[in-house]
Design a protein around this motif. Structure first.
Motif, mmCIF file in Angstrom:
data_model
loop_
_atom_site.group_PDB
_atom_site.id
_atom_site.type_symbol
_atom_site.label_atom_id
_atom_site.label_comp_id
_atom_site.label_asym_id
_atom_site.label_seq_id
_atom_site.Cartn_x
_atom_site.Cartn_y
_atom_site.Cartn_z
ATOM 1 N N LYS A 298 -20.367 -8.474 -10.349
ATOM 2 C CA LYS A 298 -21.717 -7.955 -10.542
ATOM 3 C C LYS A 298 -21.738 -6.445 -10.669
ATOM 4 O O LYS A 298 -22.567 -5.880 -11.373
ATOM 5 N N HIS A 299 -20.835 -5.759 -10.005
ATOM 6 C CA HIS A 299 -20.808 -4.298 -10.039
ATOM 7 C C HIS A 299 -19.615 -3.767 -10.835
ATOM 8 O O HIS A 299 -19.201 -2.630 -10.651
ATOM 9 N N ALA B 53 -17.733 -3.316 -14.722
ATOM 10 C CA ALA B 53 -17.899 -3.294 -16.171
ATOM 11 C C ALA B 53 -16.535 -3.410 -16.835
ATOM 12 O O ALA B 53 -15.555 -2.814 -16.385
ATOM 13 N N ASP C 202 -19.595 -12.762 -13.741
ATOM 14 C CA ASP C 202 -20.703 -11.805 -13.816
ATOM 15 C C ASP C 202 -20.284 -10.394 -14.243
ATOM 16 O O ASP C 202 -21.067 -9.451 -14.096
ATOM 17 N N LEU D 5 -19.825 -7.213 -16.492
ATOM 18 C CA LEU D 5 -20.602 -6.681 -17.606
ATOM 19 C C LEU D 5 -19.649 -6.286 -18.723
ATOM 20 O O LEU D 5 -18.827 -5.385 -18.560
ATOM 21 N N CYS E 167 -18.698 -4.488 -22.015
ATOM 22 C CA CYS E 167 -19.142 -3.323 -22.783
ATOM 23 C C CYS E 167 -18.278 -3.199 -24.034
ATOM 24 O O CYS E 167 -17.049 -3.225 -23.943
ATOM 25 N N LEU F 134 -23.038 -5.088 -23.658
ATOM 26 C CA LEU F 134 -23.685 -3.780 -23.672
ATOM 27 C C LEU F 134 -22.901 -2.923 -24.657
ATOM 28 O O LEU F 134 -21.742 -2.574 -24.409
ATOM 29 N N GLU G 197 -26.207 4.809 -18.029
ATOM 30 C CA GLU G 197 -26.736 3.441 -17.991
ATOM 31 C C GLU G 197 -25.915 2.573 -17.047
ATOM 32 O O GLU G 197 -26.475 1.722 -16.335
ATOM 33 N N LEU G 198 -24.608 2.750 -17.018
ATOM 34 C CA LEU G 198 -23.781 1.999 -16.077
ATOM 35 C C LEU G 198 -24.226 2.286 -14.641
ATOM 36 O O LEU G 198 -24.333 1.363 -13.817
ATOM 37 N N ASP H 59 -27.203 3.256 -13.687
ATOM 38 C CA ASP H 59 -28.523 2.648 -13.503
ATOM 39 C C ASP H 59 -28.416 1.147 -13.242
ATOM 40 O O ASP H 59 -29.267 0.568 -12.557
ATOM 41 N N ARG H 60 -27.375 0.524 -13.785
ATOM 42 C CA ARG H 60 -27.182 -0.921 -13.611
ATOM 43 C C ARG H 60 -26.424 -1.238 -12.313
ATOM 44 O O ARG H 60 -26.144 -2.400 -12.035
ATOM 45 N N ILE I 112 -23.321 -0.320 -11.597
ATOM 46 C CA ILE I 112 -21.881 -0.507 -11.801
ATOM 47 C C ILE I 112 -21.107 0.500 -10.944
ATOM 48 O O ILE I 112 -21.425 1.689 -10.916
#
Length: 271
Positions: A5-6, A8, A26, A28, A30, A44, A57-58, A60-61, A63
């Motif tokens: 979840k955290h 990328a 989960d 992310l 990129c 992303l 953005e990472l 903010d999400r 990450i």
């Protein structure tokens, strides 16, 4: 493996990104525009010219860590797309790119770390990618062992100049080295040219692969997959030796099966 979840995944091409995606729920994904990764699901997408907004953005999400996986070609740069903050990174990254791939990756990692992102290697998330020392299949001969030793010396010299991570050696003779076109191109060269000299017609040879000396192993760690085995077999080699703990084996069971079918040995060689 715990959830991603955290985490990328900066994904390039090849099999490795999919292995990481499968192993880390989960995560992310990129994808850099101009360097597609061919993975399923939501991506992303970001532009290298807007690297700083992407890093924002990472954050903010939520990450916290990033893994780089897969081959990534340098995309065409559009100067008009740069935002002011990303443009400030250009001189620093351009200087690193002139120094070679390893220097470039080190510079990129430093930028990510400056944004409080932990950079980890694919093998840290999927430890099974790194086989322990030992012969995985087949049996290298005494000549093969000598060729692997010579290959290790050559690859260490290549790596010290940030050139490549592989070489093919037959009876002590260097038949080819890995340069910018990569492993497949090197093995194809051997397939086409090894028999040009009469004294090489009976020589099989060994493909040796290892990381560059002092390489940051969180990115661009060398890997061997099924296609590598097929190309080594087509080149007429007797086997593949690689640095134990320094080279990832992608789809281990399939790679070993392909090597056994081709009559090649696979040797994770202690450095």
């Amino acid at each position: 493996m715990s959830g991603g979840k955290h985490t990328a995944l900066i994904a390039g091409s090849g099999r490795l990104p999919a292995i990481v995606q499968e192993a880390v729920p989960d995560i992310l994904v990129c994808e850099m525009i101009g360097a597609p990764c061919h993975l399923d699901g939501y991506h992303l997408r970001f532009r290298i010219e807007r690297l700083v907004p992407f890093l924002d953005e990472l954050a903010d999400r939520g990450i916290e860590r990033v893994v780089f996986a897969g081959a990534m070609q340098r995309p065409a740069i559009d100067p008009e797309q740069f935002d002011p903050r990303s443009a400030q990174l250009v001189p620093r990254l351009a200087m690193a790119m002139q120094a070679g791939d390893d220097a470039t990756l080190r510079a990129v990692i430093e930028v990510f770390e400056e944004f409080d992102l932990e950079v980890v290697g694919a093998h840290e998330l999927v430890p099974a990618l790194l086989p322990e020392a030992g012969v995985l299949c087949g049996k290298p001969s005494a000549v093969d062992e000598d060729d692997a030793e010579r290959g290790a010396e050559i690859v260490a010299a290549l790596g010290a100049s940030d050139i490549g991570q592989g070489a093919v050696v037959g009876r002590g003779l260097c038949l080819a080295v890995e340069t910018l076109p990569g492993t497949d191109a090197m093995l194809d060269f051997v397939r086409h040219h090894k028999g040009l000299r009469g004294d090489l017609k009976a020589v099989k040879g060994v493909f040796y692969k290892a990381p560059k000396p002092d390489q940051d192993r969180r990115a661009d760690l060398p890997a061997i997959g099924v296609e590598t085995v097929k190309n080594a077999a087509a080149a007429g080699l007797s086997g593949i030796a690689f640095e134990a703990g320094g080279v990832m084996l992608l789809d281990r069971d399939a790679v070993i099966e392909a090597a056994e079918e081709a009559g090649l040995f696979l040797w994770a060689r202690a450095s």
